[in-house]
Design an enzyme around this catalytic site. Sequence first.
Site, short mmCIF file in Angstrom:
data_model
loop_
_atom_site.label_atom_id
_atom_site.label_comp_id
_atom_site.label_asym_id
_atom_site.label_seq_id
_atom_site.Cartn_x
_atom_site.Cartn_y
_atom_site.Cartn_z
N GLU A 89 2.03 -0.37 0.72
CA GLU A 89 1.80 0.05 2.43
C GLU A 89 0.51 -1.54 2.48
O GLU A 89 -0.07 -1.50 3.63
CB GLU A 89 1.13 1.21 1.70
CG GLU A 89 -0.56 1.10 1.50
CD GLU A 89 -1.37 2.58 1.64
OE1 GLU A 89 -2.06 2.56 1.35
OE2 GLU A 89 -0.28 3.58 1.88
N HIS A 91 0.88 -4.81 1.54
CA HIS A 91 1.81 -5.82 2.17
C HIS A 91 3.64 -5.97 3.01
O HIS A 91 3.46 -6.37 3.53
CB HIS A 91 1.86 -6.66 1.11
CG HIS A 91 0.90 -7.52 0.36
ND1 HIS A 91 -0.21 -6.59 -0.34
CD2 HIS A 91 -0.83 -8.78 0.26
CE1 HIS A 91 -1.07 -6.79 -0.73
NE2 HIS A 91 -1.61 -8.23 -0.15
N HIS A 157 6.26 -4.26 -8.46
CA HIS A 157 5.71 -4.45 -7.19
C HIS A 157 5.46 -6.16 -7.06
O HIS A 157 5.83 -7.11 -7.84
CB HIS A 157 4.09 -4.34 -7.24
CG HIS A 157 4.02 -3.59 -7.33
ND1 HIS A 157 3.72 -1.98 -6.15
CD2 HIS A 157 4.12 -2.05 -8.34
CE1 HIS A 157 3.46 -0.24 -6.73
NE2 HIS A 157 4.04 -0.71 -8.32
#
Length: 201
Positions: A89, A91, A157
């Site tokens: 949330e 990037h 990520h």
Amino acid sequence: MSVAMHADLRVVDRPVPDLAAAEEAAAAFLEALGVSTAQEHMRDTPGRMARAYAEMFTPRPFEPTTFPNDEGYDELVLARDIPLRSVCEHHLLPFTGTACVAYLPGDRILGLSKLARVVEHFASRPQVQERLTKQIADWLTEQLQPRAVGVVIRAEHTCMTLRGVQAVGSSTVTSTLLGTLRTDPASRQEFFSLTGMGDCR
């Protein structure tokens, strides 16, 4: 099946995606970053972006079917290596990995495929991994009222691997343990052993 359980997993709090507006915004976003969409090979990119994000933010509907625990099963039920994909949330870059979800049944058990569906439901929105882990565990606790719940997520990520620190190959592990998995060391050890993530506890 309780009414609360059914209502909880309907997508009632999210508006229907406006793909036309999203496509227009995607085109403006790319242009603002100096990426032209005038060429033939880029002309449809804003539309593809809009559809891709709409797909990632829209979970498939399902019925969270439960059954009476007639046999009094009292050992862990664990689904391991559930594929997971979500979007950071901070990037709006994807993160992907696997989830292991377990519970010690009380009076009811959940259809096995629904464990993966619950993961997908909470992952299909802008997320942080810590919250996602807890949301899955809290939902199972609220709806099944089991004796214990354990959730472990391992994910990579792209906001870490493709930008910023560029920590290629790194992964993040989060866990939530509730009930006896939190309070009983032997049960906790069994859970981590079954997940195959004992080295990360």
